[in-house]
Design a protein around this motif. Structure first.
Motif, PDB file in Angstrom:
ATOM      1  N   ALA A 123       0.832  -1.206   0.000  1.00 20.82           N
ATOM      2  CA  ALA A 123       0.000   0.000   0.000  1.00 20.82           C
ATOM      3  C   ALA A 123       0.867   1.257   0.000  1.00 20.82           C
ATOM      4  CB  ALA A 123      -0.937  -0.003   1.199  1.00 20.82           C
ATOM      5  N   ARG A 124       1.925   1.267   0.802  1.00 19.31           N
ATOM      6  CA  ARG A 124       2.815   2.422   0.855  1.00 19.31           C
ATOM      7  C   ARG A 124       3.480   2.662  -0.496  1.00 19.31           C
ATOM      8  NH1 ARG A 124       5.488   5.662   4.443  1.00 19.31           N
ATOM      9  NH2 ARG A 124       4.371   4.711   6.185  1.00 19.31           N
ATOM     10  N   LEU A 125       3.978   1.599  -1.113  1.00 18.77           N
ATOM     11  CA  LEU A 125       4.664   1.744  -2.392  1.00 18.77           C
ATOM     12  C   LEU A 125       3.703   2.127  -3.513  1.00 18.77           C
ATOM     13  CD1 LEU A 125       7.186  -1.243  -2.204  1.00 18.77           C
ATOM     14  CD2 LEU A 125       7.658   1.180  -1.835  1.00 18.77           C
ATOM     15  N   CYS A 126       2.518   1.519  -3.524  1.00 22.04           N
ATOM     16  CA  CYS A 126       1.530   1.861  -4.561  1.00 22.04           C
ATOM     17  C   CYS A 126       1.113   3.322  -4.455  1.00 22.04           C
ATOM     18  CB  CYS A 126       0.310   0.942  -4.454  1.00 22.04           C
ATOM     19  SG  CYS A 126       0.604  -0.748  -5.036  1.00 22.04           S
ATOM     20  N   ALA A 127       1.068   3.846  -3.247  1.00 16.50           N
ATOM     21  CA  ALA A 127       0.696   5.252  -3.048  1.00 16.50           C
ATOM     22  C   ALA A 127       1.751   6.201  -3.597  1.00 16.50           C
ATOM     23  CB  ALA A 127       0.471   5.525  -1.573  1.00 16.50           C
ATOM     24  N   ARG A 128       2.972   5.715  -3.793  1.00 18.69           N
ATOM     25  CA  ARG A 128       4.043   6.550  -4.335  1.00 18.69           C
ATOM     26  C   ARG A 128       4.110   6.498  -5.858  1.00 18.69           C
ATOM     27  NH1 ARG A 128       5.952   9.942  -3.884  1.00 18.69           N
ATOM     28  NH2 ARG A 128       8.224   9.806  -3.754  1.00 18.69           N
ATOM     29  N   LEU A 129       3.366   5.586  -6.482  1.00 16.62           N
ATOM     30  CA  LEU A 129       3.409   5.456  -7.933  1.00 16.62           C
ATOM     31  C   LEU A 129       2.760   6.642  -8.632  1.00 16.62           C
ATOM     32  CD1 LEU A 129       2.409   1.695  -8.337  1.00 16.62           C
ATOM     33  CD2 LEU A 129       4.687   2.672  -8.749  1.00 16.62           C
ATOM     34  N   ALA A 130       3.193   6.900  -9.847  1.00 13.56           N
ATOM     35  CA  ALA A 130       2.522   7.895 -10.684  1.00 13.56           C
ATOM     36  C   ALA A 130       1.056   7.504 -10.836  1.00 13.56           C
ATOM     37  CB  ALA A 130       3.199   7.968 -12.048  1.00 13.56           C
TER      38      ALA A 130
END
Length: 267
Positions: A123-130
């Protein structure tokens, strides 16, 4: 944010994952205003980040790569390898960049975490995606595990909305049966390869299709794999076709393999 991993790495270890990313996500990278990719947790040597840049630029010439490592000593050791389009930074799951990347690759990182920690990291990493847009599905997180020399690899691909697919990739000449890939399942699935779980049923059916395709072995392991996957696709939501199967790959929708008892919001 995160913990220091063992950091073991080898040149060319992630070639199967990189090849898939270039084929599947290359068009998104070409369209991006800033085709930024992150090699998260690249390890004790910077080879995988160097190779990622080379491979992405074959499909997206403006691509740039930032290697992110939580161990400051590894970042310092990688600095001499920086060049146009490639840099290294200290950080972890927070992704210490002002821009939101078009790609985050995290290979052999979560393997050393607990299964219960995976959903929060995703969830944290997906929130950082474009983010997705009118002409874009958004950035891509590719998270998975491979063996030491990259012959067997399984990864999950996630967009800003969460998991999309699971890909199994192997050097076909070294494969005894498809369930040999079970030892390389990513952390979200590796403990779920037990009766009653979808991934166990998938690998069971894959082994059966492989056995039924044994007559095709006389034409080579590649033709046997293609036939087995074609039969498997009758009952499982395979998302790719023969051009990818010839590479020793098969990709299945995440929902079909997601843990049966997971409480993650992503399932």
């Amino acid at each position: 944010m995160g913990t220091v991993t063992r950091g073991t790495t080898n040149p060319n270890r992630l070639r199967r994952m990189d090849r898939w990313i270039a084929a599947i996500h290359g068009s998104e990278l070409r369209r991006a205003d800033d085709p930024l990719a992150v090699d998260l947790g690249y390890g004790a040597a910077p080879w995988t980040a160097v190779e990622l840049l080379q491979r992405l630029r074959t499909v997206a010439p403006r691509a740039r790569v930032v290697g992110v490592e939580i161990d400051p000593a590894r970042v310092a050791a990688a600095k001499p390898y920086e060049r146009d389009g490639l840099e290294f930074r200290h950080g972890g799951f927070e992704i210490p960049l002002p821009a939101r990347p078009s790609l985050i690759r995290a290979a052999n990182v979560l393997r050393q975490y607990e299964e219960a920690e995976v959903a929060a990291v995703w969830a944290r990493l997906c929130a950082r995606l474009a983010p997705a847009g009118a002409t874009s599905r958004g950035g891509l997180l590719v998270e998975g595990t491979c063996d030491e020399i990259g012959r067997r690899h399984v990864w999950v691909a996630l967009g800003p909305e969460g998991p999309r697919t699971v890909t199994f990739a192997t050097r076909l000449g070294s494969l005894g049966r498809p369930s040999d890939l079970a030892e390389r399942l990513p952390k979200a699935l590796i403990h779920r390869n037990v009766p009653g779980e979808p991934v166990h049923a998938f690998l069971r059916d894959f082994d059966r299709a492989w056995a039924a395709a044994a007559p095709y072995a006389s034409y080579g392991a590649r033709q046997r794999w293609i036939r087995a996957v074609r039969d498997l696709a009758a009952d499982w939501p395979v998302t790719d076709g023969a051009p990818r199967w010839r590479q020793g790959e098969v990709t299945v929708r995440w929902e079909a393999l997601a843990p049966a008892t997971s409480t993650s919001a992503f399932t």
